[in-house]
Enzyme design. Structure first.
Site, short mmCIF file in Angstrom:
data_model
loop_
_atom_site.label_atom_id
_atom_site.label_comp_id
_atom_site.label_asym_id
_atom_site.label_seq_id
_atom_site.Cartn_x
_atom_site.Cartn_y
_atom_site.Cartn_z
N ALA A 103 3.51 -2.40 4.47
CA ALA A 103 2.45 -1.80 3.68
C ALA A 103 1.69 -0.78 4.52
CB ALA A 103 1.47 -2.88 3.22
N THR A 163 -0.97 1.39 2.59
CA THR A 163 -2.26 1.26 1.90
C THR A 163 -2.24 0.14 0.87
OG1 THR A 163 -1.61 2.82 0.19
CG2 THR A 163 -2.69 3.73 2.13
N ASP A 177 0.42 16.20 -4.52
CA ASP A 177 1.75 16.02 -5.06
C ASP A 177 2.65 17.14 -4.56
OD1 ASP A 177 1.25 13.73 -6.58
OD2 ASP A 177 0.21 14.95 -8.07
N LYS A 181 2.48 6.53 -9.34
CA LYS A 181 2.65 7.79 -8.62
C LYS A 181 3.08 8.90 -9.59
CE LYS A 181 3.70 10.37 -4.89
NZ LYS A 181 2.70 10.83 -3.93
#
Lengths: 503, 503
Positions: B207, B209, B267, B299
Site C-alpha cells: 500500500a 496511500t 491524470d 480512478k
C-alpha cells in the site's frame, strides 16, 4: 476533540530549507502513527492565529528530537512566529483551493482573474507544496500564458501584498531584465533622475545567484533595510531612495515563485512580465524604464526574443496603467571593472565623481538609461541624455547621491579587501572575450556577495591588448582560505579571459 | 586539486525524506562557504564507485551536526551505501544531461526514443531534483504524450531495470487500474490460473496511500519479500507466485516517478500506460489482463475515460508485443467485507475455501477476472469463467494457493485484532452508499497497513436494510489508543455509511 486535530509542543529544528516549510516528527510519535502521517505528508499546523501547510520529514535514527515533540524548519518557524514549547495543532491538510485551477492550467485551459487570485492566495498562505508550485510554473512556461492571462496574473500578484501610494505626479522606476556582472547602473540613474527633480523611490533586490545585487552594493555605502515610513521620508526629502525591497512586502508572491522558477529556469515571457510589472505597480511607479541587455550569454539571447518579450511587457503595462519604455543594450560582456558589492560601489562612485579612471562603459550605460527615463517622463523627448550628462558632469548627481545616502542613515566609503591575488596573462595578444559565468563564479568563491569587499577586479576588457605576464585581473578576498579556493578554481580549466592571436 | 571537488566525512542524519536525497551541512562548514553552497544547492556527492546528486539543507541552529561533517538523509545514505565516517567528495552538480529534453517537452515538443532514454537514465541516477521531476510529470499530463511517445517512454522504463525471462510459452499477469478498498482478487485469480496449468509469476506492491496492497495482505499468510532466484523456484514448482515486486528492480524508474506523480495526481493516460506496461513487460509477462473499475470515486470515472485509456493501453501493448485484455468492472463501492491486510486475507480465504459466509461480490469479481485471463490465453474463448468456477468449487484453487504459500516459505492463518469497536446505525433504513475515502481513512487510523490485523470489517453493504442500533461495521485495532483515534474520527462528521429512508 475530533480524531482530526491534535496538539504537540514545538521546537526549532535549526534547518534552513530555503523558504520551504518542513516539519520533523519522530517515527515513534503517537500523532504520526494515529494520523497515518508519513514522509512528505502535507500537514496543516495551526499556532494561535497563524497556520501553514508543511511537508513532513520523519526522524528515523537521530536523538535530537523526542517522540513527543515536533520540530520546524527555519521557514516554518518564522512564518508561524513560534516560540520554544508552543503547543501547535496538527491535522491532515485539505487539498489547496486552487488545485483545480492549477490542474486546469496543466491541462492547457485558459485561466481567468479569479483563478489566478486563488492560486496566488494559496502561494502566499503556503498551502502549495514545492511540487504544486513546480507544476504551476511548468504549466505557464513557454508561451502558455496569453496576454490576457499575463495581465490577470500580474494584477493578482500586485494586489496580494503591500501597495505604496505616492500621491499625485510621476513616479519613475527602472529595471534590468538580465544581469550582466558589474552592470551597476541603478545608483547612478537614481542620482541623476532625483537630481533632475523627479521622484524615483527605487527598491532593489539582493543577489540570489550573482556576485552582487544593487541592494548588496548600496549596503556597503549606506543602510538599505529601511521600513516603509523611513523610505517615504527619504523620498519626500530627496526625491529618490536606494533601498532593499525584500522587506517591504511588495508583490510577495513573486519572491515565492522565483524560488521555484530559478532552479527550473524555463523561459516564460508571461511570468517574467508578471514578475517585473507586479513589483513595479505595487511600488507605486507610474513610468518604468526596462534595461534589456541582448546577447548570447544574457537572459535575452536574440533580437527576436527581445521583440516578443517587449510586446508582452508593453501590453501588460498598458493594461495596468504603467508608462513603459524598453531600452535594448549590448549584453555581450561584463560592465565596468569591479564584480562584487564593494568593488562595484567603487566603480559607481568613480562615475558619480567624474574620476579620470571612471569606467566609461558603465558611465555611458547609466547616461543612456537616465536619459531614456527622463525622455519617458518629459514631453519634449530626446533631450534626456544631454540633461543627464549635465547633471552628472556638474556633480549635481553626486551631491544628490550623497544626500540620499545621508537621509538613509549616512554615507560610508567602500573598503578594499585585505587579500589580493593578481592573475597574469599566460600569453600575449588581444582580449577576445570574457566568460561572464566563470568570472562570476570566481567572485562568488572569493566570498561575494556575503563578504562585501570580495570579488574580481578586471584590469582588461575585450579589445584590450596584453603582454605575457601582464596582470589581467585581481581576485579580492577577506580571508586567505577563500582567496586560495577562488584562485585554485581560476587556475583550473580554461582562463576566464580568452586571449586571441597577437594583432 | 582543483577548486571544484572537496572531501568531508559523512554521518547518517536519520531523517526520512521519502526517497529524496538530501545532504545536511552546517552553515559554518568551510566547504559550504568556499563553494558557495546554500540551501537547495544541487550537490554532486561521490563515494567510492557510487554517486548521487542531493539537495542541500543548511543547519543553522542545531548541535547534532558539526561544521566538519556532512549528514545524509536515509535515501542518500542507502543509495551511496555509506558507512559512518566515510570520506565523500563534494562538488557543484552539473546540469543533468536530459535537461534540454525536459525543457523541450515543457515547451510542447514531441520527444523521441533517445530523449526518453536520457530522461529515465537521469531519473535512475538521481540527477533530477524533485522540481525537475515535477516539471517532467506536468509536461506529460493530460494528453501531452502521443501514442508514439508513450511507446518510447514505456520501452525506456522497461529497459532501465531488471528484466525477467521465463523461457518459451505463455506468462500471464493481471493488474488493477484503480484500487477500491477490499478489492483483493489477485490471490484468488493467481490460485485459479496456476491451478489451470498456466504460469502466472505475480509481483504486487505494498500500500502507498490505501489501507492494504496485495503484498501487505499476502504477507499475513506467507513470506513475500523473495529474491528473484526464490521467486523462480516457486513459479517452476507451482506455476505461480504472489511476491512483493518492490525489491526486484522491475522498471525501477516507475517507483521514482510515482513518488512525484501521486501527490500531483494529474491524470495522464500516457504515464499510466507506461507505468503499468513497463512493469509487466519487465516481469516477462506475455499476456496481461487489466481490471478497470469505472465509477465516480474510482480512478477511471466515466465510460469515455475508460475507452480513451483502453485505446492507449492496447496500442502500447501491441507495440511492445504484449497480449492484452481490458475488463471493465463496477467501481462504485468497496469489495468484500474486510479492509486492512489480515481482514482482507480472511475474505480471500473464505472465497478459496468456499465458506458459506464468503463475500459473493469478491468471489464473482475474481471469477470474472480469472475467466477473462484464461480466455485471453486459450484459443477456444468463452469457457474461461466456467473453468475458473470449477477450479474454485473443487478446492483445486485452494490447494494451489496453499502450495504456493508453502513454496514461498509456509502458510499461516491470518490473525484477528485484539481490540474491536462496533459502530451501530443511528437510524433505520437502507444503506444507500459507502464513502470509500472515509472508510479507508478509518482503517488507516486504526493502524492499517502497518498493523496487520487493523482495519474495518463491514457488516452491511449498499442495498442492505438496517435497524436503528444494529451494527453496521467494526473497527479493528492492535492498541486501544489507535482504536480510540479511529473511533473519534469515525464519530466526527458524517457517517461513512449513508442510510436512506426506510423502504
Amino acid at each position: 476533540m475530533s480524531g482530526d486535530v491534535h496538539s504537540i509542543p514545538l521546537i526549532r529544528a535549526g534547518i534552513d530549507t530555503y523558504r520551504q516549510p518542513v516539519v520533523y516528527m519522530h517515527e515513534d510519535c503517537h500523532l504520526c502513527r494515529a494520523e497515518g502521517f508519513t514522509s512528505l505528508t502535507r500537514i496543516h499546523i495551526r499556532l494561535r492565529d497563524r497556520s501553514i501547510v508543511a511537508s513532513l520529514n520523519v526522524i528515523t535514527g537521530a536523538d535530537w528530537l523526542s517522540p513527543d515533540r515536533a520540530a520546524l524548519s527555519d521557514a516554518a518557524w518564522t512564518i508561524l512566529g513560534a516560540r520554544d514549547g508552543d503547543l501547535a495543532s496538527f491535522s491532515h491538510a485539505e487539498p489547496p483551493g486552487s488545485a483545480s485551477a492549477i490542474r486546469a492550467k496543466v491541462y492547457g485551459k485558459r485561466l481567468g482573474d479569479d483563478e489566478f487570485k486563488s492560486i496566488i492566495g494559496d502561494v502566499l498562505a503556503y498551502r502549495l507544496s514545492d511540487l504544486d508550485l513546480a507544476a504551476f510554473v511548468t504549466s505557464c512556461a513557454g508561451d502558455r500564458l496569453d496576454i490576457e492571462e499575463t495581465i490577470a496574473l500580474t494584477r493578482a500578484m500586485q494586489q496580494a501584498g503591500q501597495t505604496l501610494e505616492w500621491g499625485k505626479g510621476l513616479v519613475l522606476d527602472k529595471h534590468c531584465v538580465g544581469g550582466l556582472p558589474g552592470n551597476r547602473t541603478t545608483p547612478i540613474v537614481v542620482a541623476i533622475v532625483a537630481a533632475s527633480g523627479y521622484r524615483i523611490p527605487k527598491t532593489s533586490s539582493r543577489a540570489i545567484t550573482s556576485p552582487a545585487g544593487t541592494a548588496d552594493t548600496m549596503e556597503v555605502m549606506t543602510p538599505v533595510a529601511l521600513k516603509i515610513a523611513d523610505m517615504r521620508r527619504v523620498v519626500e526629502a530627496e526625491g529618490g531612495c536606494l533601498v532593499w525591497g525584500g522587506g517591504l512586502d511588495l508583490s510577495p508572491a513573486d519572491d515565492l515563485l522565483i524560488r521555484i522558477e530559478r532552479p527550473l529556469d524555463f523561459d516564460s515571457d508571461g511570468q517574467l512580465a508578471a514578475s517585473v510589472l507586479s513589483k513595479k505597480a505595487a511600488a507605486g511607479s507610474t513610468h518604468v524604464l526596462i534595461d534589456m541587455p541582448v546577447g548570447p550569454t544574457a537572459k535575452v539571447r536574440s533580437v527576436e526574443a527581445a521583440q516578443s518579450l517587449s510586446a508582452r511587457l508593453e501590453a501588460v503595462a498598458e493594461a495596468i496603467g504603467l508608462g513603459l519604455h524598453i531600452h535594448q543594450s549590448d549584453g555581450s560582456a561584463p560592465v565596468g571593472r569591479g564584480i562584487g558589492p564593494a568593488l562595484e560601489a567603487h566603480d559607481v562612485l568613480k562615475v558619480l565623481r567624474c574620476s579620470p579612471d571612471a569606467p566609461l562603459d558603465l558611465r555611458d550605460r547609466a547616461l543612456d538609461l537616465a536619459g531614456a527615463l527622463l525622455d519617458l517622463a518629459e514631453d519634449d523627448r530626446g533631450k534626456g541624455r544631454q540633461h543627464a550628462a549635465e547633471l552628472l558632469g556638474s556633480a549635481t548627481a553626486e551631491a544628490k547621491f550623497l544626500a540620499i545616502c545621508e537621509a538613509q542613515g549616512g554615507f560610508s566609503e567602500p573598503q578594499i579587501a585585505p587579500y589580493h591575488a593578481v592573475e597574469t596573462a599566460t600569453t600575449g595578444g588581444t582580449i577576445a572575450s570574457i566568460d561572464n559565468r566563470r568570472i562570476a563564479r570566481i567572485a562568488k568563491l572569493a566570498g561575494a556577495p556575503g563578504r562585501k569587499t570580495a570579488g574580481v577586479l578586471l584590469h582588461k576588457r575585450p579589445g584590450d591588448t596584453v603582454e605575457r605576464g601582464e596582470p589581467v585581473y585581481e581576485i579580492h578576498a577577506e580571508t586567505s582560505g577563500e582567496l586560495d579556493w577562488a584562485r585554485d578554481y581560476a587556475r583550473s580549466g580554461p582562463s576566464a579571459l580568452h586571449i586571441g592571436e597577437e594583432p
